[in-house]
Write an enzyme that holds these catalytic residues in place. Sequence first.
Site, PDB file in Angstrom:
ATOM      1  CB  CYS A 179      58.584  23.026  17.838  1.00 35.86           C
ATOM      2  SG  CYS A 179      57.084  24.021  17.861  1.00 35.86           S
TER       3      CYS A 179
HETATM    4  N1  LIG Z   1      53.761  26.083  21.028  1.00 36.16           N
HETATM    5  C1  LIG Z   1      54.588  26.506  20.109  1.00 36.16           C
HETATM    6  O1  LIG Z   1      55.601  27.113  20.413  1.00 36.16           O
HETATM    7  C2  LIG Z   1      54.319  26.297  18.643  1.00 36.16           C
HETATM    8  C3  LIG Z   1      55.035  27.050  17.716  1.00 36.16           C
HETATM    9  C4  LIG Z   1      54.779  26.889  16.370  1.00 36.16           C
HETATM   10  C5  LIG Z   1      53.860  25.941  15.962  1.00 36.16           C
HETATM   11  N2  LIG Z   1      53.188  25.183  16.879  1.00 36.16           N
HETATM   12  C6  LIG Z   1      52.213  24.220  16.367  1.00 36.16           C
HETATM   13  O2  LIG Z   1      50.915  24.759  16.521  1.00 36.16           O
HETATM   14  C7  LIG Z   1      49.976  23.710  16.804  1.00 36.16           C
HETATM   15  C8  LIG Z   1      49.279  23.993  18.118  1.00 36.16           C
HETATM   16  O3  LIG Z   1      50.248  23.996  19.152  1.00 36.16           O
HETATM   17  P1  LIG Z   1      49.991  24.665  20.559  1.00 36.16           P
HETATM   18  O4  LIG Z   1      51.323  24.776  21.216  1.00 36.16           O
HETATM   19  O5  LIG Z   1      49.131  25.872  20.421  1.00 36.16           O
HETATM   20  O6  LIG Z   1      49.143  23.512  21.277  1.00 36.16           O
HETATM   21  P2  LIG Z   1      48.376  23.586  22.680  1.00 36.16           P
HETATM   22  O7  LIG Z   1      48.357  22.210  23.203  1.00 36.16           O
HETATM   23  O8  LIG Z   1      48.948  24.698  23.506  1.00 36.16           O
HETATM   24  O9  LIG Z   1      46.900  24.020  22.285  1.00 36.16           O
HETATM   25  C9  LIG Z   1      46.085  23.261  21.474  1.00 36.16           C
HETATM   26  C10 LIG Z   1      44.646  23.509  21.898  1.00 36.16           C
HETATM   27  O10 LIG Z   1      43.825  22.832  20.965  1.00 36.16           O
HETATM   28  C11 LIG Z   1      42.708  22.332  21.672  1.00 36.16           C
HETATM   29  N3  LIG Z   1      42.065  21.311  20.858  1.00 36.16           N
HETATM   30  C12 LIG Z   1      42.427  20.029  20.640  1.00 36.16           C
HETATM   31  N4  LIG Z   1      41.561  19.447  19.799  1.00 36.16           N
HETATM   32  C13 LIG Z   1      40.642  20.377  19.476  1.00 36.16           C
HETATM   33  C14 LIG Z   1      39.501  20.377  18.647  1.00 36.16           C
HETATM   34  N5  LIG Z   1      39.140  19.289  17.947  1.00 36.16           N
HETATM   35  N6  LIG Z   1      38.767  21.504  18.575  1.00 36.16           N
HETATM   36  C15 LIG Z   1      39.122  22.606  19.259  1.00 36.16           C
HETATM   37  N7  LIG Z   1      40.203  22.668  20.058  1.00 36.16           N
HETATM   38  C16 LIG Z   1      40.949  21.564  20.159  1.00 36.16           C
HETATM   39  C17 LIG Z   1      43.291  21.838  22.975  1.00 36.16           C
HETATM   40  O11 LIG Z   1      42.287  21.728  23.974  1.00 36.16           O
HETATM   41  C18 LIG Z   1      44.311  22.943  23.269  1.00 36.16           C
HETATM   42  O12 LIG Z   1      43.772  23.966  24.085  1.00 36.16           O
HETATM   43  C19 LIG Z   1      50.782  22.423  16.774  1.00 36.16           C
HETATM   44  O13 LIG Z   1      50.745  21.895  15.489  1.00 36.16           O
HETATM   45  C20 LIG Z   1      52.183  22.902  17.083  1.00 36.16           C
HETATM   46  O14 LIG Z   1      53.164  22.036  16.588  1.00 36.16           O
HETATM   47  C21 LIG Z   1      53.383  25.367  18.202  1.00 36.16           C
END
Ligand SMILES: NC(=O)c1ccc[n+]([C@@H]2O[C@H](COP(=O)([O-])OP(=O)(O)OC[C@H]3O[C@@H](n4cnc5c(N)ncnc54)[C@H](O)[C@@H]3O)[C@@H](O)[C@H]2O)c1
Length: 396
Positions: free
Chosen positions: A253
């Site tokens: 983030c």
């Molecule tokens: N991790 C955090 O603390 C956090 C907090 C708030 C917001 N976010 C936001 O949330 C979003 C996701 O982050 P995250 O930390 O969960 O990411 P992550 O990398 O932990 O998980 C993302 C998942 O999406 C999957 N993926 C990718 N392309 C795909 C597709 N086309 N179809 C299905 N699955 C697919 C990946 O295999 C992965 O398992 C981002 O935009 C991030 O900025 C994250």
Amino acid sequence: MRVAIIGQGYVGLTIAVGAAGAGHSVVGFDVNDGLIAELNAGRSHIEGISDSDLAGFIATGAYKASADSSVLDGCDVIVIAVPTPLDTDRNPDLSYVHAASDLIAKHVKSPALIINESTSYPGTLRKEIAGRITGVKHLYASSPERVDPGNNQWGTKNTPRLIGGLTPAAVARAVHFYGGFCDNIIEVSSPEVAEAAKIFENTFRQVNIALVNEFVQIADALGISGREVLDAAATKPYGFMPFNPGPGVGGHCIPVDPSYLAHVANEVGVPATFIKRANEVNLAMPAYVVKRVVAGSGGSVKGKKVVVVGVSYKSNVADTRETPAAAVIDLLREQGAIVNWHDDLVGAWRGESSSLVAGAEIAVVVTKHEGVDLAAVKACGYVFDCTGSIDDVDGI
Ligand SMILES: NC(=O)c1ccc[n+]([C@@H]2O[C@H](COP(=O)([O-])OP(=O)(O)OC[C@H]3O[C@@H](n4cnc5c(N)ncnc54)[C@H](O)[C@@H]3O)[C@@H](O)[C@H]2O)c1
């Protein structure tokens, strides 16, 4: 309701479990087959969700994971929770969001409520998601995720949730959906407001962290303790908010989201000068840490055994994305140090494994997890602490 969550990472799995707990029938869709197998075996890969919770929902049929995109059709709600990283030029990389939208366009033939939780710049839901899905008349809402992995006080349930939609009907449906597992829902007038609020929140942190990171360098040069000054300033009961200095910023983030705002700012011709400068300061912190370590080690670390303690980007999580520990290690190696790292939570990273603290001459504590052996750390000849939480050692 039948609910599909696209992406089963930190955000997607957290929401999947929240929705399953609210009585929905949830399928967690992900393109990572190995992850799907682990999840269906009841093994969670994130700190906030226990194996037993996951296994419980699988046993009752409330949750299952799948890599089969045909599961998306017929769902009432589809939540997108995929990565939104930066590309090699530090510009937004929306390829995952586009891929998720294209999957919906291809497979989902009955109208659904489509919610984006992935962090991105204002306009993403309208242009980059809804704009790519033609034919079926879906409802679209934006509800940016605010989860803070490892935070035991604030979780999905009690963190206020913003919702903006393309239509009033979309907002109403999204409010109903999240109302099942979130205590406090705040409707805003458009998805763009919700999207912008999320990236502004993280820009606020990025800029303030950079400010204290620069300040502790000034304080050190003045011969006073930056942390003591910050603690003293924080006694003011109004008009001040404490931020902690550190070796830089990591995770998905803070180092990433502000650049999404800078990107759209640039497109509309308003320079995002604070974001640019904050990135520069935060990205330069590993070099400052190494400069201080070299100075504190008699002017050279050449040939010395150094252990970097804690390589994830924050305490008690195993997430190494954008961790400043990488640059600290690389810069120490450039100075000729023999560097190992110790982090039992991370275990293996960049083709290397966690090693023991014992035997090192220098310890650089980048992140301090609970349970780390501080006696072993303090037994190293010189300790540099980036966390401000170890008494009687050098550090920031
Ligand atoms: N991790 C955090 O603390 C956090 C907090 C708030 C917001 N976010 C936001 O949330 C979003 C996701 O982050 P995250 O930390 O969960 O990411 P992550 O990398 O932990 O998980 C993302 C998942 O999406 C999957 N993926 C990718 N392309 C795909 C597709 N086309 N179809 C299905 N699955 C697919 C990946 O295999 C992965 O398992 C981002 O935009 C991030 O900025 C994250």
